[in-house]
Design a protein around this motif. Structure first.
Motif, PDB file in Angstrom:
ATOM      1  N   GLU A  49      47.754  38.309  37.790  1.00 50.38           N
ATOM      2  CA  GLU A  49      46.422  38.815  37.466  1.00 50.38           C
ATOM      3  C   GLU A  49      45.690  37.755  36.664  1.00 50.38           C
ATOM      4  OE1 GLU A  49      45.582  41.829  34.200  1.00 50.38           O
ATOM      5  OE2 GLU A  49      45.476  43.120  35.965  1.00 50.38           O
ATOM      6  N   SER A  53      41.800  36.463  34.821  1.00 50.01           N
ATOM      7  CA  SER A  53      40.486  36.828  34.297  1.00 50.01           C
ATOM      8  C   SER A  53      39.780  35.554  33.857  1.00 50.01           C
ATOM      9  CB  SER A  53      40.608  37.802  33.124  1.00 50.01           C
ATOM     10  OG  SER A  53      41.357  37.214  32.064  1.00 50.01           O
ATOM     11  N   LEU A  61      33.193  35.971  34.454  1.00 48.93           N
ATOM     12  CA  LEU A  61      33.012  37.370  34.842  1.00 48.93           C
ATOM     13  C   LEU A  61      33.797  38.230  33.862  1.00 48.93           C
ATOM     14  CD1 LEU A  61      33.427  36.959  38.707  1.00 48.93           C
ATOM     15  CD2 LEU A  61      31.281  37.238  37.447  1.00 48.93           C
ATOM     16  N   GLY A 106      35.517  41.065  31.685  1.00 49.57           N
ATOM     17  CA  GLY A 106      35.897  42.446  31.973  1.00 49.57           C
ATOM     18  C   GLY A 106      36.430  42.677  33.364  1.00 49.57           C
ATOM     19  N   GLU A 107      36.411  41.683  34.237  1.00 48.88           N
ATOM     20  CA  GLU A 107      36.898  41.850  35.602  1.00 48.88           C
ATOM     21  C   GLU A 107      38.271  41.194  35.754  1.00 48.88           C
ATOM     22  OE1 GLU A 107      34.332  41.378  38.934  1.00 48.88           O
ATOM     23  OE2 GLU A 107      32.520  41.410  37.693  1.00 48.88           O
ATOM     24  N   ARG A 108      39.082  41.774  36.636  1.00 47.55           N
ATOM     25  CA  ARG A 108      40.414  41.260  36.912  1.00 47.55           C
ATOM     26  C   ARG A 108      40.528  40.950  38.403  1.00 47.55           C
ATOM     27  NH1 ARG A 108      39.924  41.120  32.339  1.00 47.55           N
ATOM     28  NH2 ARG A 108      41.248  41.894  30.655  1.00 47.55           N
ATOM     29  N   PHE A 109      41.241  39.872  38.724  1.00 46.86           N
ATOM     30  CA  PHE A 109      41.426  39.456  40.102  1.00 46.86           C
ATOM     31  C   PHE A 109      42.914  39.267  40.361  1.00 46.86           C
ATOM     32  CE2 PHE A 109      37.303  38.052  38.630  1.00 46.86           C
ATOM     33  CZ  PHE A 109      36.450  38.418  39.660  1.00 46.86           C
ATOM     34  N   ASN A 168      38.293  35.027  48.000  1.00 44.55           N
ATOM     35  CA  ASN A 168      37.020  34.943  47.292  1.00 44.55           C
ATOM     36  C   ASN A 168      35.877  35.177  48.283  1.00 44.55           C
ATOM     37  OD1 ASN A 168      35.286  34.403  45.053  1.00 44.55           O
ATOM     38  ND2 ASN A 168      35.082  32.275  45.718  1.00 44.55           N
ATOM     39  N   ASP A 205      33.214  37.041  48.323  1.00 45.45           N
ATOM     40  CA  ASP A 205      31.844  37.067  47.794  1.00 45.45           C
ATOM     41  C   ASP A 205      31.445  35.759  47.119  1.00 45.45           C
ATOM     42  OD1 ASP A 205      31.677  39.671  48.666  1.00 45.45           O
ATOM     43  OD2 ASP A 205      32.373  40.519  46.767  1.00 45.45           O
ATOM     44  N   ARG A 240      32.143  34.654  44.247  1.00 46.04           N
ATOM     45  CA  ARG A 240      31.723  34.830  42.856  1.00 46.04           C
ATOM     46  C   ARG A 240      32.447  33.864  41.931  1.00 46.04           C
ATOM     47  NH1 ARG A 240      32.524  40.731  41.187  1.00 46.04           N
ATOM     48  NH2 ARG A 240      31.005  40.167  39.583  1.00 46.04           N
TER      49      ARG A 240
END
Length: 377
Positions: free
Chosen positions: A238, A240, A244, A246-249, A275, A277, A279
């Motif tokens: 995971e 971060s 961005l 507060g978001e997790r990928f 990825n 989008d 972002r």
């Protein structure tokens, strides 16, 4: 006859004795309408006697039960994102830029012409090569016909065939030279910001534009060598980024470098993440949490329940039957203001989370109602 000083002293002693007797009589005699028992009770209350001093009021505390949850065994690191594919396009030959067929920062497809150099000379060479090929094909055809009628020798036929092959090679060479005047995209991606314009003369090897495939990103990071036997391809991690918040990928480990860095005693890992989008961008700094394993049935308590003690000891106050009991505990991982209890407590036990400063082992407690916080003093 006694002196005046002696008489004064005698009268003073008599007066003091009379005052003492009067005071004793007033304190001994009950007030009108008040029983003697009531007077004794009042005197006892006012004197701060020890009858009620030994029974302290219960201490108001906040409590919470030991919970059970699934805990990830993980390790944290930092890393940087890189493109799935990245290339800097450069010309193989010198020439003048004739046309640019893209806009800065836009997506392009594989095989699309991005930059075109002036190819007038190369096109002329190709035309010449094709003319030579046409002549060689006609010559070979005549020679072959004459050879079939026994008018020419075998060597003449072989010579005509060789000239035909040379002409074909000349066409292929001219086509290759012409193709090198066009810079094409080697893969799908996004072009960067160019620093050249139509009309510029560039030499072979000069930088024209960068091309990045960012539909999928790679993540490079390092872990201490002691985790080498616990990492493997396919593990989930995971990440971060401050870009961005507060978001997790989610990403997946793809490769582990077989070489351990001898200076840093660290192993390099590479993960990939989709990825779609776009972002996230290459070069972004990220924080990584690699999940090594999952453990179930882990006892957890709030960090506020822990009380430090001398000698690197930690304990909690367990509540049972309205009293507290000091329990030494051994802790494990911490996560989201919760701490793992490895030894000392069982799930379902109730521990004090606020108000420990006024507690001692065996003290009576009262659980604070909702919205009622225990006093710190």
């Amino acid at each position: 006859m006694p002196s005046s000083r002696t008489l004064i002293t005698l009268f003073s002693l008599v007066g003091l004795a009379a005052l003492g007797g009067y005071a004793w009589h007033v304190n001994r005699t009950p007030a009108p309408g008040q029983p003697v028992a009531a007077q004794v009770k009042t005197a006892g209350a006012g004197g701060g006697g020890g009858g009620g001093a030994g029974q302290a009021a219960p201490v108001v505390v906040e409590t919470q039960a030991v919970s059970v949850r699934v805990l990830d065994d993980d390790v944290s690191a930092v890393g940087s994102l890189v493109s799935n594919e990245s290339v800097v396009l450069r010309p193989e030959v010198s020439g003048r830029i004739e046309a640019i067929h893209f806009r800065d920062g836009e997506p392009v497809r594989r095989g699309e012409v991005l930059v075109e150099l002036d190819a007038a000379v190369q096109r002329a060479e190709l035309q010449q090569a094709r003319a030579n090929l046409t002549l060689a094909e006609a010559d070979f055809s005549r020679t072959q016909d004459l050879f079939g009628r026994k008018f020419v020798s075998r060597s003449s036929l072989d010579d005509a065939r060789a000239k035909l092959e040379v002409a074909r090679a000349g066409v292929a060479l001219a086509q290759a030279r012409l193709a090198r005047m066009q810079i094409r995209a080697p893969f799908d991606g996004v072009v960067g910001i160019r620093s050249v314009s139509p009309g510029d003369f560039v030499k072979d090897g000069d930088v024209l534009i960068n091309l990045e495939d960012i539909a999928t990103l790679k993540l490079d990071f390092r872990l201490p060598e002691l985790y080498l036997d616990r990492v493997r391809s396919g593990q989930t991690l995971e990440l971060s980024s401050d870009v961005l918040p507060g978001e997790r990928f989610a990403a997946t480990v793809e490769a582990i470098d077989p070489l351990v860095d001898a200076e840093g005693r660290a192993v390099r890992l590479r993960a990939s993440l989709p990825n779609p989008d776009m972002r996230l961008r290459p070069g972004v700094f990220v924080r990584v949490r690699l999940i090594l394993a999952e453990r179930g049935e882990v006892a957890m308590v709030p960090e506020a329940a822990l009380v430090p003690a001398p000698g690197d000891v930690q304990f909690v106050y367990r509540v049972a039957d309205g009293k507290v009991q000091r329990v030494n505990v051994r802790t494990g991982q911490r996560r989201d203001a919760m701490v793992e209890i490895v030894d000392g407590l069982q799930p379902g036990m109730v521990v004090v989370t606020a108000g420990q400063l006024k507690l001692r082992d065996g003290a009576e407690v009262k659980v604070a109602a909702a919205g009622m916080a225990p006093r710190a003093d």
